[in-house]
Design a protein around this motif. Structure first.
Motif, mmCIF file in Angstrom:
data_model
loop_
_atom_site.group_PDB
_atom_site.id
_atom_site.type_symbol
_atom_site.label_atom_id
_atom_site.label_comp_id
_atom_site.label_asym_id
_atom_site.label_seq_id
_atom_site.Cartn_x
_atom_site.Cartn_y
_atom_site.Cartn_z
ATOM 1 N N ARG A 1 -2.240 19.381 -16.558
ATOM 2 C CA ARG A 1 -1.541 20.605 -17.006
ATOM 3 C C ARG A 1 -2.529 21.657 -17.470
ATOM 4 O O ARG A 1 -2.449 22.829 -17.115
ATOM 5 C CB ARG A 1 -0.616 20.283 -18.186
ATOM 6 N N GLU A 2 -3.451 21.223 -18.327
ATOM 7 C CA GLU A 2 -4.418 22.181 -18.896
ATOM 8 C C GLU A 2 -5.267 22.825 -17.800
ATOM 9 O O GLU A 2 -5.631 23.993 -17.898
ATOM 10 C CB GLU A 2 -5.298 21.448 -19.917
ATOM 11 N N LEU A 3 -5.571 22.054 -16.764
ATOM 12 C CA LEU A 3 -6.408 22.565 -15.671
ATOM 13 C C LEU A 3 -5.592 23.288 -14.597
ATOM 14 O O LEU A 3 -6.165 23.900 -13.683
ATOM 15 C CB LEU A 3 -7.185 21.407 -15.028
ATOM 16 N N SER B 1 -9.840 10.777 -15.862
ATOM 17 C CA SER B 1 -10.039 11.700 -16.982
ATOM 18 C C SER B 1 -11.448 12.318 -16.986
ATOM 19 O O SER B 1 -11.595 13.513 -17.283
ATOM 20 C CB SER B 1 -9.764 10.999 -18.315
ATOM 21 N N VAL C 1 -1.988 15.350 -19.316
ATOM 22 C CA VAL C 1 -2.338 16.494 -20.169
ATOM 23 C C VAL C 1 -3.464 17.303 -19.519
ATOM 24 O O VAL C 1 -3.413 18.541 -19.449
ATOM 25 C CB VAL C 1 -2.764 16.013 -21.575
ATOM 26 N N LEU C 2 -4.472 16.598 -19.018
ATOM 27 C CA LEU C 2 -5.601 17.293 -18.391
ATOM 28 C C LEU C 2 -5.149 18.073 -17.155
ATOM 29 O O LEU C 2 -5.579 19.208 -16.929
ATOM 30 C CB LEU C 2 -6.699 16.282 -18.026
ATOM 31 N N LEU D 1 -11.955 5.590 -20.328
ATOM 32 C CA LEU D 1 -10.505 5.517 -20.182
ATOM 33 C C LEU D 1 -10.073 5.295 -18.746
ATOM 34 O O LEU D 1 -9.110 4.581 -18.486
ATOM 35 C CB LEU D 1 -9.863 6.808 -20.706
ATOM 36 N N GLY E 1 2.728 12.378 -20.743
ATOM 37 C CA GLY E 1 2.125 12.052 -22.033
ATOM 38 C C GLY E 1 0.773 11.373 -21.951
ATOM 39 O O GLY E 1 0.088 11.231 -22.962
ATOM 40 N N ALA E 2 0.390 10.942 -20.754
ATOM 41 C CA ALA E 2 -0.904 10.270 -20.604
ATOM 42 C C ALA E 2 -2.027 11.298 -20.569
ATOM 43 O O ALA E 2 -1.811 12.464 -20.247
ATOM 44 C CB ALA E 2 -0.920 9.445 -19.316
ATOM 45 N N ALA E 3 -3.232 10.854 -20.880
ATOM 46 C CA ALA E 3 -4.389 11.759 -20.913
ATOM 47 C C ALA E 3 -4.511 12.553 -19.621
ATOM 48 O O ALA E 3 -4.667 13.779 -19.638
ATOM 49 C CB ALA E 3 -5.675 10.959 -21.166
ATOM 50 N N ALA F 1 -12.352 16.244 -16.486
ATOM 51 C CA ALA F 1 -13.158 16.966 -17.487
ATOM 52 C C ALA F 1 -14.321 17.706 -16.840
ATOM 53 O O ALA F 1 -14.809 18.691 -17.391
ATOM 54 C CB ALA F 1 -13.675 15.993 -18.547
ATOM 55 N N ASN G 1 4.420 6.866 -18.334
ATOM 56 C CA ASN G 1 3.713 7.834 -19.175
ATOM 57 C C ASN G 1 3.018 8.917 -18.334
ATOM 58 O O ASN G 1 2.983 10.088 -18.718
ATOM 59 C CB ASN G 1 2.696 7.101 -20.054
ATOM 60 N N MET H 1 2.470 2.556 -18.196
ATOM 61 C CA MET H 1 1.683 3.788 -18.053
ATOM 62 C C MET H 1 2.156 4.636 -16.867
ATOM 63 O O MET H 1 2.023 5.857 -16.899
ATOM 64 C CB MET H 1 0.188 3.467 -17.942
#
Lengths: 340, 340
Positions: free
Chosen positions: B90-92, B308, B87-88, B304, B82-84, B312, B77, B74
């Motif tokens: 980047r999005e944030l 994460s 991704v979060l 998880l 690629g890990a959750a 969120a 990752n 991980m």
């Protein structure tokens, strides 16, 4: 909803690099949006907010902590960007469409779309809030607003409302449609004290009796006509239009949830398209959510309306979509699965 | 925290164009951040995520559904995006700092900061998980990570973790510090079945007896040394460092909350700086949150880790700050107040 896309999304969630199910509601949201949008890559980037405002004749009965003038004053505040929902729209990068669906304003407000059959509803403690034609107009005003919002691009639509007195109308609708006592669904609204809340419940019970809305199986249209609000009818029309246009709807608090109840009674096939954003502090909201079998995303003790709770939930949809589309799979990332 | 800024923020919330209190938790968050950041304009724009990874000797006892190899897999990752949590992040639009605080990796992983006193903890079913020096190293590794994150700008810091076996360590710490049975704080972790959960509880109870951690008032440092994890100790060190540096911390799920419990026991003055992001599905989390008098922002059935759930919740902080700073006041917007 597309069952094929739902199944594909479920399968994908199970091979992403996390224990299956470990992203909980964020997984469920992505799967739901994939099914509703009939896509492998659900999105919530374009999420216009449509806010319907209306005034209520029943405010003459002293059912609100604020004067009715505030509805029109707030139209200006929405357009000027100072209201909560305007701030949220900016921060989220989404467009705010404000519709005067029936306020007392005698003039068009710049930045607001006027689309109303009359100025305010009639006082439902004495007479029906609107005529059948006025109800029909308001339902279609909701449809027209969704069409405008959609023209600018919409992965999902966020619905909100404003209207001094509209928790009274919403509680009356809910009490009739759900067959519960007004006392079970009235709350403080913008800030009534306990005596005010009792008075509000009495006004509602009396009106339901006056209009014959305590009979079993009164049609939803009759309930909306007798004790509804023009903005509440517009919300219901917007939900039906969005569902027919295959656009998911993010539902706000008590008022919008009551409109959802009305929409589902008018047209049950819109139900799957409604995503419940939050549980508000307004007392009747829990009763209405339970009746809709809704499990809202947030519980933040909000009681403002305007679409503020739905807007606050939008980032969860966006994050859920990003996770669904961008996470690596176990195979791609060469990560071991569970031990057998 | 600055009581003057808290009072000013409360006063401001009461004159914004909404019924007082109607934005619920979003008001409380803005007020809390104003006090912590000692500012009139709280912010959560710059919110680096610091994720600490570590391995656990106790995995030899079969307490996890996944093999220990996954921790190091991980790390790659996380670094590859690629890990959750990647991704979060980047999005944030926030930076993700990954720290190998004690995994079994024999090599540095590109994109990951290696800062560990040893490769994995010892199996605490037989011996202390770490020495006093190793615990001290891990606490300081947490501080070093906060200093690196702060160098890039930090209005708030988000803390996360990864480590196969770390729910076992966290449950052991919680059971000792809170004086509860292991059975009350063990859960499925990454996906144990009921027999596996029972086995995990037995391993923990036996270890607490072996190390004398069932006595009253065992110091938190002794608990962390005997049954802790290197990433958990680093998290506690990071929280204390963040609080000393006057940076609020957004706490993730069960593991990070147990680290918070440890941090508060080691240094009670860090408590006000900790903001609890979510209630996870991991069974012990509720017990730990209750002990910390925490009222988390979200309840999304996540389990998880990685930070994460805290990630969120970040949008709620950002929206709360935007509302606080940008909403109009009643006076500015010429809007009527409540009727007297």
């Amino acid at each position: 909803p597309s069952e094929a896309h739902r199944a594909a999304a479920e399968a994908r969630q199970n091979v992403l690099t996390k224990p299956p199910g470990s992203l909980g509601v964020l997984e469920a949201l992505a799967i739901k949006l994939a099914a509703l949008q009939a896509t492998d890559r659900p999105r919530a980037a374009r999420a216009p907010i449509v806010l319907f405002a209306g005034d209520h004749g029943v405010t003459a009965q002293g059912v609100s902590a604020y004067p009715a003038d505030v509805t029109v004053q707030m139209l200006h505040n929405f357009a000027a960007g100072g209201a909560a929902i305007a701030v949220l729209a900016r921060e989220l990068g989404v467009k705010l469409h404000v519709v005067d669906a029936g306020t007392l304003s005698e003039h068009d407000v710049p930045g607001v779309t006027t689309d109303k059959p009359r100025r305010g509803t009639r006082d439902f403690s004495h007479e029906a809030a609107m005529t059948t034609d006025e109800l029909s107009f308001a339902l279609k005003a909701g449809r027209r607003a969704v069409e405008r919002a959609r023209a600018g691009g919409a992965d999902i639509v966020i619905l909100g409302e404003m209207g001094i007195g509209n928790t009274t109308s919403a509680a009356a609708i809910a009490a009739s449609l759900l067959g519960v006592r007004a006392g079970d669904v009235v709350g403080a609204g913008t800030g009534l004290d306990a005596a005010g809340v009792n008075r509000k419940a009495e006004v509602i019970e009396a009106a339901l009796a006056t209009h014959g809305l305590r009979a079993a199986d009164v049609p939803a249209a009759q309930v909306l006509k007798c004790v509804g609000g023009l903005e509440i009818a517009a919300l219901a029309g917007a939900m039906i239009a969005a569902a027919q246009g295959r656009i998911p709807v993010l539902v706000d608090g008590f008022i919008v949830s009551v409109a959802a109840l009305g929409a589902v009674r008018l047209n049950p096939s819109c139900a799957p398209w409604l995503i419940y954003s939050h549980r508000s502090l307004e007392r009747g909201h829990r009763v209405v959510l339970d009746a809709l079998a809704a499990e809202p995303l947030l519980d933040l003790k909000l009681r403002l309306g305007e679409g503020s709770g739905a807007a606050a939930a939008l980032p969860l949809l966006r994050l859920a979509c990003a996770l669904h589309s961008e996470m690596a799979t176990f195979a791609d990332a060469h990560i071991s699965g569970p031990e057998s």
